[in-house]
Motif scaffolding. Structure first.
Motif, mmCIF file in Angstrom:
data_model
loop_
_atom_site.group_PDB
_atom_site.id
_atom_site.type_symbol
_atom_site.label_atom_id
_atom_site.label_comp_id
_atom_site.label_asym_id
_atom_site.label_seq_id
_atom_site.Cartn_x
_atom_site.Cartn_y
_atom_site.Cartn_z
ATOM 1 N N HIS A 127 -7.074 5.238 -11.874
ATOM 2 C CA HIS A 127 -8.038 5.317 -10.771
ATOM 3 C C HIS A 127 -7.387 5.939 -9.542
ATOM 4 O O HIS A 127 -7.981 6.799 -8.873
ATOM 5 C CB HIS A 127 -8.565 3.922 -10.470
ATOM 6 C CG HIS A 127 -9.532 3.862 -9.327
ATOM 7 N ND1 HIS A 127 -10.502 4.815 -9.128
ATOM 8 C CD2 HIS A 127 -9.672 2.967 -8.303
ATOM 9 C CE1 HIS A 127 -11.213 4.525 -8.042
ATOM 10 N NE2 HIS A 127 -10.716 3.412 -7.521
ATOM 11 N N CYS A 128 -6.153 5.524 -9.241
ATOM 12 C CA CYS A 128 -5.442 6.091 -8.091
ATOM 13 C C CYS A 128 -5.129 7.571 -8.306
ATOM 14 O O CYS A 128 -5.323 8.400 -7.411
ATOM 15 C CB CYS A 128 -4.147 5.313 -7.844
ATOM 16 S SG CYS A 128 -4.384 3.604 -7.293
ATOM 17 N N GLY A 168 -1.793 -0.678 -3.636
ATOM 18 C CA GLY A 168 -3.044 -0.013 -3.323
ATOM 19 C C GLY A 168 -2.737 1.387 -2.830
ATOM 20 O O GLY A 168 -1.571 1.783 -2.724
ATOM 21 N N LEU A 169 -3.763 2.126 -2.494
ATOM 22 C CA LEU A 169 -3.583 3.524 -2.067
ATOM 23 C C LEU A 169 -4.446 3.801 -0.860
ATOM 24 O O LEU A 169 -5.642 3.463 -0.840
ATOM 25 C CB LEU A 169 -3.947 4.467 -3.212
ATOM 26 C CG LEU A 169 -3.900 5.967 -2.907
ATOM 27 C CD1 LEU A 169 -2.463 6.403 -2.620
ATOM 28 C CD2 LEU A 169 -4.475 6.771 -4.067
ATOM 29 N N SER A 189 -8.228 9.714 -7.993
ATOM 30 C CA SER A 189 -8.636 9.882 -6.582
ATOM 31 C C SER A 189 -7.773 10.936 -5.902
ATOM 32 O O SER A 189 -8.275 11.750 -5.105
ATOM 33 C CB SER A 189 -8.536 8.536 -5.851
ATOM 34 O OG SER A 189 -9.383 7.568 -6.439
ATOM 35 N N VAL A 218 2.799 6.439 -6.951
ATOM 36 C CA VAL A 218 1.882 5.645 -7.781
ATOM 37 C C VAL A 218 2.508 5.388 -9.157
ATOM 38 O O VAL A 218 2.491 4.265 -9.674
ATOM 39 C CB VAL A 218 0.523 6.358 -7.915
ATOM 40 C CG1 VAL A 218 -0.327 5.701 -9.015
ATOM 41 C CG2 VAL A 218 -0.228 6.329 -6.595
ATOM 42 N N ILE A 276 -8.040 2.299 -1.754
ATOM 43 C CA ILE A 276 -8.114 1.581 -3.024
ATOM 44 C C ILE A 276 -7.310 0.307 -2.884
ATOM 45 O O ILE A 276 -6.113 0.349 -2.610
ATOM 46 C CB ILE A 276 -7.578 2.435 -4.186
ATOM 47 C CG1 ILE A 276 -8.391 3.726 -4.306
ATOM 48 C CG2 ILE A 276 -7.616 1.651 -5.496
ATOM 49 C CD1 ILE A 276 -7.878 4.662 -5.378
ATOM 50 N N TYR A 299 0.835 -1.188 0.000
ATOM 51 C CA TYR A 299 0.000 0.000 0.000
ATOM 52 C C TYR A 299 0.879 1.251 0.000
ATOM 53 O O TYR A 299 1.857 1.335 0.741
ATOM 54 C CB TYR A 299 -0.919 0.032 1.222
ATOM 55 C CG TYR A 299 -2.208 -0.711 1.026
ATOM 56 C CD1 TYR A 299 -3.271 -0.128 0.350
ATOM 57 C CD2 TYR A 299 -2.361 -2.006 1.518
ATOM 58 C CE1 TYR A 299 -4.457 -0.810 0.173
ATOM 59 C CE2 TYR A 299 -3.551 -2.701 1.343
ATOM 60 C CZ TYR A 299 -4.592 -2.091 0.669
ATOM 61 O OH TYR A 299 -5.773 -2.767 0.480
ATOM 62 N N HIS A 355 -6.003 0.847 -13.221
ATOM 63 C CA HIS A 355 -5.785 0.988 -11.780
ATOM 64 C C HIS A 355 -4.940 2.225 -11.484
ATOM 65 O O HIS A 355 -5.226 2.979 -10.553
ATOM 66 C CB HIS A 355 -5.095 -0.268 -11.244
ATOM 67 C CG HIS A 355 -4.813 -0.215 -9.775
ATOM 68 N ND1 HIS A 355 -5.811 -0.231 -8.824
ATOM 69 C CD2 HIS A 355 -3.641 -0.127 -9.088
ATOM 70 C CE1 HIS A 355 -5.264 -0.167 -7.608
ATOM 71 N NE2 HIS A 355 -3.953 -0.101 -7.746
ATOM 72 N N ARG A 356 -3.892 2.447 -12.282
ATOM 73 C CA ARG A 356 -3.061 3.644 -12.101
ATOM 74 C C ARG A 356 -3.893 4.912 -12.226
ATOM 75 O O ARG A 356 -3.815 5.809 -11.374
ATOM 76 C CB ARG A 356 -1.942 3.654 -13.145
ATOM 77 C CG ARG A 356 -1.016 4.867 -13.062
ATOM 78 C CD ARG A 356 -0.309 5.098 -14.376
ATOM 79 N NE ARG A 356 -1.256 5.458 -15.436
ATOM 80 C CZ ARG A 356 -0.913 5.609 -16.714
ATOM 81 N NH1 ARG A 356 0.327 5.413 -17.095
ATOM 82 N NH2 ARG A 356 -1.830 5.947 -17.607
#
Length: 316
Positions: free
Chosen positions: A307-308, A286-287, A311, A275, A294, A253, A304-305
């Motif tokens: 999405h992070c 995850g984040l 956010s 990230v 996440i 994480y 996924h990248r």
């Protein structure tokens, strides 16, 4: 004086609610004013009429009135040049704060060719193109993105000075669209907290001989190409992605609490860098940030990248 008048015109013409695409200009409020060339032309005609009156020169009157008629007719053609344009669609890509976003606007003319069509956002660069009948052209317009988050672009101006450049006609549009600006990445040593407990997402890159195939799941945009079940695809059974049991234990994480700084924006920028670095290294990550948790995604997943990063971009 000129600046005050220009500001007043911009305030009046920039009003109105935001409109979705596709959007036709016909029936909208279209403005027209003389250009600098048009003002000089008017001064020349007035001088010609004054001279003709002084010397009782009838050919001079005739020529001056012909020029006036030509100028009046040009106003109709100038407005008609943008009146029946249709703004078909727009496309833009996410960028990092401080970079320039390129806004791609598709414009079409169904009735007749249009010439010298200019488009651009106020205070930004402009592009001028010709549009053939039935053809859709794309204006690539720059937009500065100075800070992170969601932004709605300012007024879009579509204008033309065709055919003689004596008058400029324009319409100001407020498009119902927004764009996302990721935080500006700032370098930071890679730090992470231990991986998730069993069952929390997908883990790190597989190691030969250390993973067990689990199952196939439906393909999701951004899944790594090396996880696609190519044999299944070749048999015409659709696009599937392979998942593995042993991936779960190796995830890490990227955590807000591991960044040692009191500056909120600086911390967000460091997380953005981490990230990107985890994605580049193929680490399953995850984040965790205020209001954000996440779970780890597939290593190398672009979805996924993004999405992070998205956010992080909207953290208040």
């Amino acid at each position: 004086m000129k600046g005050t008048l220009g500001n007043a015109v911009r305030r009046v013409t920039s009003r109105g609610h935001r409109r979705p695409l596709p959007l036709g200009i016909k029936g909208m409020r279209i403005y027209i004013l003389p250009t600098g060339r048009g003002v000089l032309f008017a001064c020349a005609v007035v001088s010609m009429i004054a001279g003709s009156m002084n010397y009782s020169n009838n050919p001079g009157f005739l020529f001056a009135f012909l020029l006036v008629a030509m100028a009046m007719m040009s106003t109709l053609y100038t407005q008609k040049n943008i009146k029946e344009l249709t703004l078909v669609s727009e496309k833009h890509t996410a960028v990092f704060a401080g970079e320039r976003l390129w806004f791609e606007l598709a414009v079409k003319s169904d009735t007749a060719p249009r010439y010298n069509i200019s488009a651009g956002f106020k205070g930004q660069g402009r592009q001028t193109l010709d549009i053939a009948t039935g053809e859709t052209v794309t204006f690539r317009l720059p937009l500065d993105a100075p800070w992170r988050g969601r932004f709605k672009p300012g007024p879009l101006v579509v204008s033309s000075t065709y055919p003689f450049g004596l008058f400029r006609t324009w319409v100001t549009l407020r498009l119902d669209t927004e764009y996302l600006v990721f935080p500006k990445p700032l370098s930071h040593p890679f730090v992470s907290s231990p991986g998730p407990a069993e069952g929390e997402g997908i883990g790190a890159s597989p190691q030969s001989g250390a993973e067990d195939f689990k199952e196939l799941r439906s393909y999701r945009a951004g899944d790594p190409l090396n996880r696609i079940a190519w044999k299944t695809l070749a048999r015409g059974q659709g696009v599937w992605t392979k998942t593995f049991e042993s991936e779960r234990s190796n995830a890490v994480y990227i955590s807000w609490d591991l960044i040692r700084t009191t500056q909120r924006e600086t911390r967000i920028s460091h997380l953005c860098h981490l990230v990107l670095e985890a994605h580049r290294q193929g680490v399953a990550y995850g984040l965790m940030a205020p209001g954000i948790t996440i779970k780890p995604g597939a290593p190398g997943s672009i979805a996924h990248r993004d999405h992070c990063l998205s956010s992080l971009a909207v953290i208040p």
